[in-house]
Motif scaffolding. Structure first.
Motif, PDB file in Angstrom:
ATOM      1  N   VAL A 213       0.843  -1.205   0.000  1.00 20.43           N
ATOM      2  CA  VAL A 213       0.000   0.000   0.000  1.00 20.43           C
ATOM      3  C   VAL A 213       0.875   1.251   0.000  1.00 20.43           C
ATOM      4  O   VAL A 213       1.985   1.250   0.534  1.00 20.43           O
ATOM      5  CB  VAL A 213      -0.961   0.043   1.209  1.00 20.43           C
ATOM      6  CG1 VAL A 213      -1.944  -1.116   1.173  1.00 20.43           C
ATOM      7  CG2 VAL A 213      -0.204   0.055   2.516  1.00 20.43           C
ATOM      8  N   ASP A 214       0.348   2.284  -0.595  1.00 19.40           N
ATOM      9  CA  ASP A 214       1.015   3.578  -0.570  1.00 19.40           C
ATOM     10  C   ASP A 214       0.730   4.257   0.758  1.00 19.40           C
ATOM     11  O   ASP A 214      -0.298   4.008   1.398  1.00 19.40           O
ATOM     12  CB  ASP A 214       0.482   4.474  -1.703  1.00 19.40           C
ATOM     13  CG  ASP A 214       0.832   3.938  -3.072  1.00 19.40           C
ATOM     14  OD1 ASP A 214       1.921   3.353  -3.226  1.00 19.40           O
ATOM     15  OD2 ASP A 214       0.010   4.111  -3.993  1.00 19.40           O
ATOM     16  N   THR A 215       1.636   5.112   1.166  1.00 21.78           N
ATOM     17  CA  THR A 215       1.396   5.958   2.331  1.00 21.78           C
ATOM     18  C   THR A 215       1.542   7.413   1.903  1.00 21.78           C
ATOM     19  O   THR A 215       2.199   7.730   0.909  1.00 21.78           O
ATOM     20  CB  THR A 215       2.363   5.643   3.493  1.00 21.78           C
ATOM     21  OG1 THR A 215       3.711   5.797   3.041  1.00 21.78           O
ATOM     22  CG2 THR A 215       2.145   4.245   4.036  1.00 21.78           C
ATOM     23  N   TYR A 216       0.926   8.283   2.689  1.00 22.41           N
ATOM     24  CA  TYR A 216       0.895   9.705   2.381  1.00 22.41           C
ATOM     25  C   TYR A 216       1.395  10.472   3.580  1.00 22.41           C
ATOM     26  O   TYR A 216       1.175  10.073   4.726  1.00 22.41           O
ATOM     27  CB  TYR A 216      -0.541  10.130   2.033  1.00 22.41           C
ATOM     28  CG  TYR A 216      -1.079   9.314   0.892  1.00 22.41           C
ATOM     29  CD1 TYR A 216      -0.809   9.677  -0.418  1.00 22.41           C
ATOM     30  CD2 TYR A 216      -1.799   8.149   1.125  1.00 22.41           C
ATOM     31  CE1 TYR A 216      -1.259   8.900  -1.479  1.00 22.41           C
ATOM     32  CE2 TYR A 216      -2.249   7.373   0.072  1.00 22.41           C
ATOM     33  CZ  TYR A 216      -1.984   7.757  -1.226  1.00 22.41           C
ATOM     34  OH  TYR A 216      -2.414   6.987  -2.266  1.00 22.41           O
ATOM     35  N   ARG A 217       2.086  11.582   3.293  1.00 21.30           N
ATOM     36  CA  ARG A 217       2.647  12.396   4.365  1.00 21.30           C
ATOM     37  C   ARG A 217       2.742  13.838   3.908  1.00 21.30           C
ATOM     38  O   ARG A 217       2.720  14.123   2.712  1.00 21.30           O
ATOM     39  CB  ARG A 217       4.026  11.895   4.762  1.00 21.30           C
ATOM     40  CG  ARG A 217       5.037  12.001   3.635  1.00 21.30           C
ATOM     41  CD  ARG A 217       6.439  11.607   4.051  1.00 21.30           C
ATOM     42  NE  ARG A 217       7.336  11.642   2.932  1.00 21.30           N
ATOM     43  CZ  ARG A 217       7.792  12.740   2.338  1.00 21.30           C
ATOM     44  NH1 ARG A 217       7.434  13.923   2.780  1.00 21.30           N
ATOM     45  NH2 ARG A 217       8.614  12.678   1.317  1.00 21.30           N
ATOM     46  N   ILE A 218       2.886  14.733   4.877  1.00 20.99           N
ATOM     47  CA  ILE A 218       3.192  16.121   4.561  1.00 20.99           C
ATOM     48  C   ILE A 218       4.573  16.100   3.928  1.00 20.99           C
ATOM     49  O   ILE A 218       5.484  15.446   4.431  1.00 20.99           O
ATOM     50  CB  ILE A 218       3.173  17.007   5.827  1.00 20.99           C
ATOM     51  CG1 ILE A 218       1.772  17.058   6.439  1.00 20.99           C
ATOM     52  CG2 ILE A 218       3.697  18.396   5.525  1.00 20.99           C
ATOM     53  CD1 ILE A 218       0.745  17.804   5.636  1.00 20.99           C
ATOM     54  N   ASP A 219       4.754  16.832   2.863  1.00 17.94           N
ATOM     55  CA  ASP A 219       5.918  16.657   2.003  1.00 17.94           C
ATOM     56  C   ASP A 219       7.180  17.393   2.430  1.00 17.94           C
ATOM     57  O   ASP A 219       8.213  17.171   1.863  1.00 17.94           O
ATOM     58  CB  ASP A 219       5.536  17.080   0.583  1.00 17.94           C
ATOM     59  CG  ASP A 219       6.421  16.428  -0.468  1.00 17.94           C
ATOM     60  OD1 ASP A 219       7.007  15.377  -0.189  1.00 17.94           O
ATOM     61  OD2 ASP A 219       6.526  16.985  -1.561  1.00 17.94           O
ATOM     62  N   ASP A 220       7.142  18.292   3.413  1.00 18.52           N
ATOM     63  CA  ASP A 220       8.343  19.059   3.698  1.00 18.52           C
ATOM     64  C   ASP A 220       8.335  19.558   5.128  1.00 18.52           C
ATOM     65  O   ASP A 220       7.287  19.840   5.694  1.00 18.52           O
ATOM     66  CB  ASP A 220       8.422  20.254   2.738  1.00 18.52           C
ATOM     67  CG  ASP A 220       9.777  20.907   2.749  1.00 18.52           C
ATOM     68  OD1 ASP A 220      10.590  20.545   1.896  1.00 18.52           O
ATOM     69  OD2 ASP A 220      10.023  21.750   3.614  1.00 18.52           O
ATOM     70  N   ASP A 221       9.521  19.717   5.700  1.00 21.25           N
ATOM     71  CA  ASP A 221       9.629  20.259   7.049  1.00 21.25           C
ATOM     72  C   ASP A 221       9.253  21.730   7.105  1.00 21.25           C
ATOM     73  O   ASP A 221       8.779  22.210   8.120  1.00 21.25           O
ATOM     74  CB  ASP A 221      11.058  20.094   7.580  1.00 21.25           C
ATOM     75  CG  ASP A 221      11.390  18.641   7.854  1.00 21.25           C
ATOM     76  OD1 ASP A 221      10.464  17.857   8.136  1.00 21.25           O
ATOM     77  OD2 ASP A 221      12.574  18.295   7.774  1.00 21.25           O
ATOM     78  N   ASP A 222       9.476  22.454   6.034  1.00 17.50           N
ATOM     79  CA  ASP A 222       9.117  23.876   5.972  1.00 17.50           C
ATOM     80  C   ASP A 222       7.870  23.986   5.099  1.00 17.50           C
ATOM     81  O   ASP A 222       7.869  24.575   4.024  1.00 17.50           O
ATOM     82  CB  ASP A 222      10.272  24.697   5.400  1.00 17.50           C
ATOM     83  CG  ASP A 222      10.151  26.169   5.749  1.00 17.50           C
ATOM     84  OD1 ASP A 222       9.138  26.562   6.359  1.00 17.50           O
ATOM     85  OD2 ASP A 222      11.061  26.928   5.405  1.00 17.50           O
ATOM     86  N   LEU A 223       6.793  23.419   5.593  1.00 22.47           N
ATOM     87  CA  LEU A 223       5.570  23.191   4.843  1.00 22.47           C
ATOM     88  C   LEU A 223       5.054  24.415   4.102  1.00 22.47           C
ATOM     89  O   LEU A 223       4.857  24.390   2.899  1.00 22.47           O
ATOM     90  CB  LEU A 223       4.497  22.668   5.806  1.00 22.47           C
ATOM     91  CG  LEU A 223       3.101  22.528   5.240  1.00 22.47           C
ATOM     92  CD1 LEU A 223       3.069  21.438   4.204  1.00 22.47           C
ATOM     93  CD2 LEU A 223       2.134  22.239   6.361  1.00 22.47           C
ATOM     94  N   TRP A 224       4.812  25.496   4.810  1.00 23.29           N
ATOM     95  CA  TRP A 224       4.145  26.640   4.188  1.00 23.29           C
ATOM     96  C   TRP A 224       5.058  27.368   3.210  1.00 23.29           C
ATOM     97  O   TRP A 224       4.596  27.826   2.167  1.00 23.29           O
ATOM     98  CB  TRP A 224       3.556  27.559   5.256  1.00 23.29           C
ATOM     99  CG  TRP A 224       2.470  26.815   5.967  1.00 23.29           C
ATOM    100  CD1 TRP A 224       2.519  26.295   7.224  1.00 23.29           C
ATOM    101  CD2 TRP A 224       1.216  26.414   5.408  1.00 23.29           C
ATOM    102  NE1 TRP A 224       1.355  25.612   7.486  1.00 23.29           N
ATOM    103  CE2 TRP A 224       0.541  25.668   6.392  1.00 23.29           C
ATOM    104  CE3 TRP A 224       0.594  26.606   4.182  1.00 23.29           C
ATOM    105  CZ2 TRP A 224      -0.731  25.135   6.191  1.00 23.29           C
ATOM    106  CZ3 TRP A 224      -0.669  26.070   3.983  1.00 23.29           C
ATOM    107  CH2 TRP A 224      -1.309  25.344   4.979  1.00 23.29           C
ATOM    108  N   ALA A 225       6.328  27.452   3.493  1.00 26.65           N
ATOM    109  CA  ALA A 225       7.249  28.060   2.531  1.00 26.65           C
ATOM    110  C   ALA A 225       7.278  27.225   1.251  1.00 26.65           C
ATOM    111  O   ALA A 225       7.295  27.764   0.147  1.00 26.65           O
ATOM    112  CB  ALA A 225       8.642  28.191   3.125  1.00 26.65           C
ATOM    113  N   THR A 226       7.254  25.916   1.397  1.00 22.13           N
ATOM    114  CA  THR A 226       7.255  25.035   0.234  1.00 22.13           C
ATOM    115  C   THR A 226       5.980  25.202  -0.573  1.00 22.13           C
ATOM    116  O   THR A 226       6.020  25.308  -1.807  1.00 22.13           O
ATOM    117  CB  THR A 226       7.417  23.563   0.674  1.00 22.13           C
ATOM    118  OG1 THR A 226       8.659  23.435   1.354  1.00 22.13           O
ATOM    119  CG2 THR A 226       7.372  22.623  -0.520  1.00 22.13           C
ATOM    120  N   ILE A 227       4.847  25.243   0.096  1.00 17.73           N
ATOM    121  CA  ILE A 227       3.562  25.394  -0.602  1.00 17.73           C
ATOM    122  C   ILE A 227       3.523  26.712  -1.366  1.00 17.73           C
ATOM    123  O   ILE A 227       3.153  26.755  -2.536  1.00 17.73           O
ATOM    124  CB  ILE A 227       2.392  25.292   0.402  1.00 17.73           C
ATOM    125  CG1 ILE A 227       2.257  23.841   0.875  1.00 17.73           C
ATOM    126  CG2 ILE A 227       1.092  25.787  -0.234  1.00 17.73           C
ATOM    127  CD1 ILE A 227       1.287  23.653   2.028  1.00 17.73           C
TER     128      ILE A 227
END
Length: 176
Positions: free
Chosen positions: A92-106
């Motif tokens: 199965v695939d898993t999902y996660r928040i993609d970066d430690d600096d989430l909002w800057a990355t977004i």
């Protein structure tokens, strides 16, 4: 402060207080254009303590069908809001928040999306003339977006300095 009955977990282990918060947060995200189910999934993954989730875990936690989760995670992965992984040998695939600096990355992923606004506004200025009321508004639009794109790297640098001052090594679980 939550009362003991508000923080009780249901049979699936979902914290009622967390789920109420997720619904409120998802409403805010929906107001910014994210569809309701992807907003719920993103709010849950952002607020819950685990770092990875299978689609089945998300469906159980949010009390929705696996099909609803499938479409939501596809939307979030495509938008760069969630990362998709598979452990070696896992089925199965898993999902996660993609970066430690989430909002800057977004925001960084989206800042180049303003360039078409700059371009079309500049075209409008040229067509209408900068001396017309519409042309002046379009010129302001063009300059606003150009300013935002130019300032973004500086804002990110300032944010990272601010984040280090708040959290030290960048880990919010271990403030400076």
């Amino acid at each position: 402060m939550a009362t003991p009955s508000e923080t009780q977990r249901d049979g699936d282990g979902a914290d009622e207080t967390l789920l109420r918060f997720v619904e409120r947060f998802a409403m805010v995200l929906s107001g910014f254009g994210l569809a309701r189910m992807p907003a719920r999934v993103f709010a849950y993954v952002l607020a819950d303590d685990a770092d990875r989730y299978s689609a089945a875990e998300l469906a159980r936690a949010l009390r929705v069908s696996p099909a609803a989760i499938s479409g939501a995670v596809r939307t979030l992965v495509d938008a760069g809001l969630l990362g998709k992984e598979r452990e070696p040998g896992a089925r199965v695939d898993t999902y996660r928040i993609d970066d430690d600096d989430l909002w800057a990355t977004i925001v960084a992923q989206r800042i180049d999306m303003v360039e078409p606004f700059e371009r079309i506004a500049a075209e409008g200025v040229e067509l209408l003339g900068a001396d017309t009321p519409g042309g002046r508004r379009l010129r302001e639009t063009q300059e606003f977006y150009a300013f935002m794109r130019a300032k973004f790297p500086e804002i990110i640098t300032e944010w990272q300095e601010h984040k280090r001052a708040l959290f030290g090594d960048g880990d919010p679980d271990h403030p400076a």
